[in-house]
Design a protein around this motif. Structure first.
Motif, PDB file in Angstrom:
ATOM      1  N   ASP A  41      60.216  70.480  31.490  1.00  6.37           N
ATOM      2  CA  ASP A  41      58.771  70.737  31.600  1.00  6.37           C
ATOM      3  C   ASP A  41      58.100  69.695  32.492  1.00  6.37           C
ATOM      4  N   ILE A  42      58.482  68.449  32.316  1.00  2.00           N
ATOM      5  CA  ILE A  42      57.912  67.373  33.139  1.00  2.00           C
ATOM      6  C   ILE A  42      58.236  67.625  34.604  1.00  2.00           C
ATOM      7  N   TYR A  43      59.471  68.013  34.873  1.00  2.00           N
ATOM      8  CA  TYR A  43      59.874  68.306  36.247  1.00  2.00           C
ATOM      9  C   TYR A  43      59.024  69.437  36.836  1.00  2.00           C
ATOM     10  N   ARG A  44      58.904  70.546  36.099  1.00  2.00           N
ATOM     11  CA  ARG A  44      58.133  71.693  36.606  1.00  2.00           C
ATOM     12  C   ARG A  44      56.678  71.309  36.866  1.00  2.00           C
ATOM     13  N   GLU A  45      56.090  70.549  35.961  1.00  2.00           N
ATOM     14  CA  GLU A  45      54.696  70.137  36.140  1.00  2.00           C
ATOM     15  C   GLU A  45      54.555  69.164  37.321  1.00  2.00           C
ATOM     16  N   TYR A  46      55.506  68.249  37.457  1.00  2.00           N
ATOM     17  CA  TYR A  46      55.472  67.326  38.594  1.00  2.00           C
ATOM     18  C   TYR A  46      55.547  68.112  39.900  1.00  2.00           C
ATOM     19  N   MET A  47      56.418  69.116  39.929  1.00  2.00           N
ATOM     20  CA  MET A  47      56.539  69.939  41.131  1.00  2.00           C
ATOM     21  C   MET A  47      55.232  70.663  41.436  1.00  2.00           C
ATOM     22  N   GLU A  48      54.493  71.038  40.415  1.00  2.00           N
ATOM     23  CA  GLU A  48      53.191  71.683  40.619  1.00  2.00           C
ATOM     24  C   GLU A  48      52.196  70.677  41.217  1.00  2.00           C
ATOM     25  N   TYR A  49      52.188  69.467  40.697  1.00  2.00           N
ATOM     26  CA  TYR A  49      51.345  68.404  41.280  1.00  2.00           C
ATOM     27  C   TYR A  49      51.743  68.177  42.739  1.00  2.00           C
ATOM     28  N   TYR A  50      53.047  68.116  42.969  1.00  2.00           N
ATOM     29  CA  TYR A  50      53.554  67.867  44.319  1.00  2.00           C
ATOM     30  C   TYR A  50      53.160  68.996  45.266  1.00  2.00           C
ATOM     31  N   ALA A  55      50.017  70.934  49.523  1.00  2.27           N
ATOM     32  CA  ALA A  55      49.326  72.192  49.852  1.00  2.27           C
ATOM     33  C   ALA A  55      50.276  73.280  50.339  1.00  2.27           C
ATOM     34  N   TYR A  56      51.300  73.543  49.565  1.00  2.00           N
ATOM     35  CA  TYR A  56      52.190  74.651  49.880  1.00  2.00           C
ATOM     36  C   TYR A  56      52.541  75.394  48.600  1.00  2.00           C
ATOM     37  N   ARG A  57      53.098  76.566  48.744  1.00  2.00           N
ATOM     38  CA  ARG A  57      53.535  77.386  47.618  1.00  2.00           C
ATOM     39  C   ARG A  57      55.056  77.376  47.580  1.00  2.00           C
ATOM     40  N   ILE A  58      55.595  77.440  46.377  1.00  2.00           N
ATOM     41  CA  ILE A  58      57.041  77.510  46.208  1.00  2.00           C
ATOM     42  C   ILE A  58      57.410  78.949  45.882  1.00  2.00           C
ATOM     43  N   ALA A  59      58.310  79.509  46.656  1.00  2.00           N
ATOM     44  CA  ALA A  59      58.825  80.857  46.408  1.00  2.00           C
ATOM     45  C   ALA A  59      60.237  80.715  45.871  1.00  2.00           C
ATOM     46  N   ARG A  60      60.436  81.115  44.632  1.00  2.00           N
ATOM     47  CA  ARG A  60      61.773  81.106  44.048  1.00  2.00           C
ATOM     48  C   ARG A  60      62.386  82.478  44.316  1.00  2.00           C
ATOM     49  N   VAL A  61      63.410  82.497  45.150  1.00  2.00           N
ATOM     50  CA  VAL A  61      63.996  83.748  45.620  1.00  2.00           C
ATOM     51  C   VAL A  61      65.398  83.903  45.036  1.00  2.00           C
TER      52      VAL A  61
END
Length: 176
Positions: free
Chosen positions: A90-99, A104-110
């Motif tokens: 959870d910490i990792y996912r939230e950190y990635m959201e902050y990052y 200022a980019y979006r992450i596309a999980r494909v």
């Protein structure tokens, strides 16, 4: 996502930003998360309630010495002291959201049934950037269970173009 992950990720991100190591901490947090996810022995050690926190911190310090920056090591020790090691994902996912917001980019999980070629990945990236109006980073995963096509997840949006989902839709139509 959980409040615990958000609080700890926010604190880590603040420390990383202050130290000018936002990207480095992201990579190191990813390394720790991957170690926990991929190694059952490490996960069992980290989560075991019978192992004293001091012993966990000492062994982790030995293992990650020279690999993790002091800021990340201090954070990892805090997580263990507070008994929050169960929330590392959870910490990792939230950190990635902050990052993501920071960059200022979006992450596309494909997810695809087979590995995308570099041309296919670049074409997909260009199309997604056009749709979302900002830079997109593609995180790839191969899952043969989707049979063919792809599933794209960006935030809470899911674009499911997999053959498996189309077969399930067809089966539902035939049964219904």
């Amino acid at each position: 996502m959980g409040a615990v992950g958000r609080v700890y990720a926010g604190a880590l991100f603040s420390v990383a930003e202050e130290a000018g190591k936002v990207g480095e901490i992201k990579e190191q947090l990813s390394l720790v998360r991957d170690a926990v996810k991929k190694s059952a022995a490490f996960r069992d050690f980290l989560y075991h309630p019978g192992i004293k926190r001091q012993d966990k911190k000492r062994i982790i310090s030995d293992v990650f010495s020279g690999i993790l920056d002091p800021e990340m090591m201090n954070f990892f020790n805090l997580v263990i002291d507070e008994g929050r090691q169960y929330f590392l994902d959870d910490i990792y996912r939230e950190y990635m959201e902050y990052y993501r917001r920071y960059r200022a980019y979006r992450i596309a999980r494909v997810t695809t049934a087979v590995e995308l070629t570099s041309d296919e990945e670049e074409d997909l990236k260009t199309r997604l950037e056009k749709i979302f109006g900002r830079k997109v980073v593609v995180e790839k995963e191969v899952d043969p269970a989707i049979i063919g096509g792809m599933v794209v997840r960006i935030g809470f949006q899911v674009i499911d173009g997999s053959i498996r989902s189309r077969l399930e839709e067809l089966r539902a139509m035939m049964e219904g």
